[in-house]
Design a protein around this motif. Sequence first.
Motif, mmCIF file in Angstrom:
data_model
loop_
_atom_site.group_PDB
_atom_site.id
_atom_site.type_symbol
_atom_site.label_atom_id
_atom_site.label_comp_id
_atom_site.label_asym_id
_atom_site.label_seq_id
_atom_site.Cartn_x
_atom_site.Cartn_y
_atom_site.Cartn_z
ATOM 1 N N ASN A 63 60.488 16.285 62.625
ATOM 2 C CA ASN A 63 59.321 16.644 61.827
ATOM 3 C C ASN A 63 59.571 17.930 61.043
ATOM 4 O O ASN A 63 58.666 18.441 60.396
ATOM 5 N N GLY A 299 55.818 21.179 70.635
ATOM 6 C CA GLY A 299 55.525 19.752 70.517
ATOM 7 C C GLY A 299 56.362 19.040 69.480
ATOM 8 O O GLY A 299 56.104 17.872 69.167
ATOM 9 N N ASP A 300 57.374 19.708 68.917
ATOM 10 C CA ASP A 300 58.198 19.098 67.870
ATOM 11 C C ASP A 300 58.982 17.910 68.422
ATOM 12 O O ASP A 300 59.470 17.921 69.560
ATOM 13 N N ALA A 301 59.142 16.897 67.564
ATOM 14 C CA ALA A 301 59.734 15.636 68.001
ATOM 15 C C ALA A 301 61.163 15.784 68.497
ATOM 16 O O ALA A 301 61.589 15.056 69.402
ATOM 17 N N ASN A 317 58.863 10.787 68.585
ATOM 18 C CA ASN A 317 57.733 11.190 67.735
ATOM 19 C C ASN A 317 56.402 11.019 68.444
ATOM 20 O O ASN A 317 55.462 11.789 68.220
ATOM 21 N N THR A 320 55.141 13.879 70.416
ATOM 22 C CA THR A 320 54.437 14.830 69.557
ATOM 23 C C THR A 320 52.974 14.427 69.399
ATOM 24 O O THR A 320 52.065 15.259 69.473
ATOM 25 N N TYR A 335 47.375 23.053 65.010
ATOM 26 C CA TYR A 335 48.694 22.465 65.244
ATOM 27 C C TYR A 335 49.624 22.801 64.091
ATOM 28 O O TYR A 335 49.204 22.890 62.947
ATOM 29 N N ALA A 337 52.949 21.163 64.455
ATOM 30 C CA ALA A 337 53.759 19.944 64.498
ATOM 31 C C ALA A 337 52.858 18.744 64.748
ATOM 32 O O ALA A 337 52.068 18.746 65.695
ATOM 33 N N SER A 338 52.981 17.733 63.889
ATOM 34 C CA SER A 338 52.147 16.537 64.053
ATOM 35 C C SER A 338 52.904 15.297 63.615
ATOM 36 O O SER A 338 53.765 15.352 62.727
ATOM 37 N N TRP A 339 52.529 14.182 64.228
ATOM 38 C CA TRP A 339 53.071 12.875 63.861
ATOM 39 C C TRP A 339 51.919 11.870 63.859
ATOM 40 O O TRP A 339 51.262 11.655 64.871
#
Length: 540
Positions: A63, A299-301, A317, A320, A335, A337-339
């Motif tokens: 991400n 929380g990074d993938a 992912n 995340t 946040y 980091a997001s997916w």
Amino acid sequence: MRSTAITFMLLLLSTAGVFSQSGDTLDIEIAKGEYWWGGLSTEGHNTPYGSHSKVAHDLWANNEGNQTQPILLSNKGRYVWSNSPIKYAFDNGHLQVTSKNDKIIFGEAGKNLRDAYQYAVKHFFPPNGKIPEEKLFTHPQYNTWIELIYNQNEQDILKYAQGIIDNGYPPGVLMIDDNWQENYGVWEFSPRRFKNPKAMIKKLHDMGFQVMLWICPFISPDSEVFRYLAREGMLLLDPQKTHDVLWANTQEKAAIIRWWNGASACLDLSNPKAEKWFKEQLDHLVEEYGVDGFKFDAGDAHFYDNGVISYEEVLPNDHTALFAKIGLDYPLNEYRASWKMAGLPLAQRLRDKGHNWTDLQKLIPDQMSQSLMGYAYTCPDMIGGGEYGTFINLTSIDEELVVRSAQVHALMPMMQFSVAPWRVLSKENAAYCLEAAKLHTEMGPYFLELAKQASKTGEPIVKPMALAYPDNGYEMIKDQFVLGDDIIVAPVVTKGAYKRKVVLPKGRWKDDRGKIVNGNKTIEIDVPLGRLPFFTKEDQ
């Protein structure tokens, strides 16, 4: 499935049996004058991609420190989507999209970027009618990171908050950053640095602040809580279930993940038992101390791309996404980091930018990239940059940069201070930052109105010119944006620039000084350091 977490994941993926899906490949010839956006918010400043672009990105376990979405949108009304991570490559007029384990959806929804975007919202990431905490939009945010770094403590936090008030800034959301806690996973205030945290938070509330705490999914491996979580099977496991270090009192061997603060174990949030434990820690902070919300960091993938074994077999992912799901229970959230969380009421901040003009110039296009991926509730990085090393030696601070950064933030959906302007700037330049903060507060009700609209329609708060005014050749404009549908904001993002050009669509526009300007042309304006130019569309 065995847990609410996995039920959420399946809804997110919109497909069951994701690992049994075969991969897919799509080849597209880029049309004349066609431009594409999407994929990674951190690549916003390099988009749109056109017929002469030569670039490739793979979203699998990646991400790039910020928001991702398996979506590509073009100004010719075309779209690409997949329920799983995609790899996309632009190569001189050709676009190839591949997916390891899911089909790729491709189609044409209309004739321009707006048509493609609206189709994607409706079919791939519809909003759910809720927004994050209102004060995130209506007032400035203040993060203690730059001023305190890893020495988060009661005395200096109260001093920072008092400085905000004493210097005339409107109280808003106060974020207490990393190292308020005793250990990662031991989510209690450090008794060495906090004499009475409950009284501290009450005092901050009395001053007009809402209070957030920094939080992450990592667990310090030499702590009692680590041994408990490992014994109960709530941590991600080493790929071979073995490790060089023999962890005492553990039947399985926890995976140790390298991240920017060292080497830690990590919660396995695909396990409902771990999710329940984590939320119990957060709820305790809310109930015992009066904490209002949380800044969910990490929380990074890529942290999950080393073969770790989890309770349920999910993609890197999706770990995340499972971390992001926690924030849905806390309206005051943030946040980085997001997916695939577009349309949901989570505040999404751009990744840390440096204290330099190159990174300042990325704020607007990267924010517009977030918008085009469906992330409406967005915030630029900390004003002046989020890298603390720059601010240790005051002689390295570029005061003009801090002022222009504050102006970029002022008419974004959210603005976030960290370095204290009254500490590092001259009185004149600090006053310009204060003006920016007051302007944001004055516009607060409008930001809130736009956020509520976004929660129903999916329309972004910050729009690229090509989305708000399609079919006008505005695809390459990266230094101005549209707020809602009727305010064009044109900050200065170049050092020493006291004039700039502004592109105005057809119509009558009133500038920030009350002057009426006829549109359908490019104008040049004077922009002294104290001016943030914006143009409001007049009724025809």
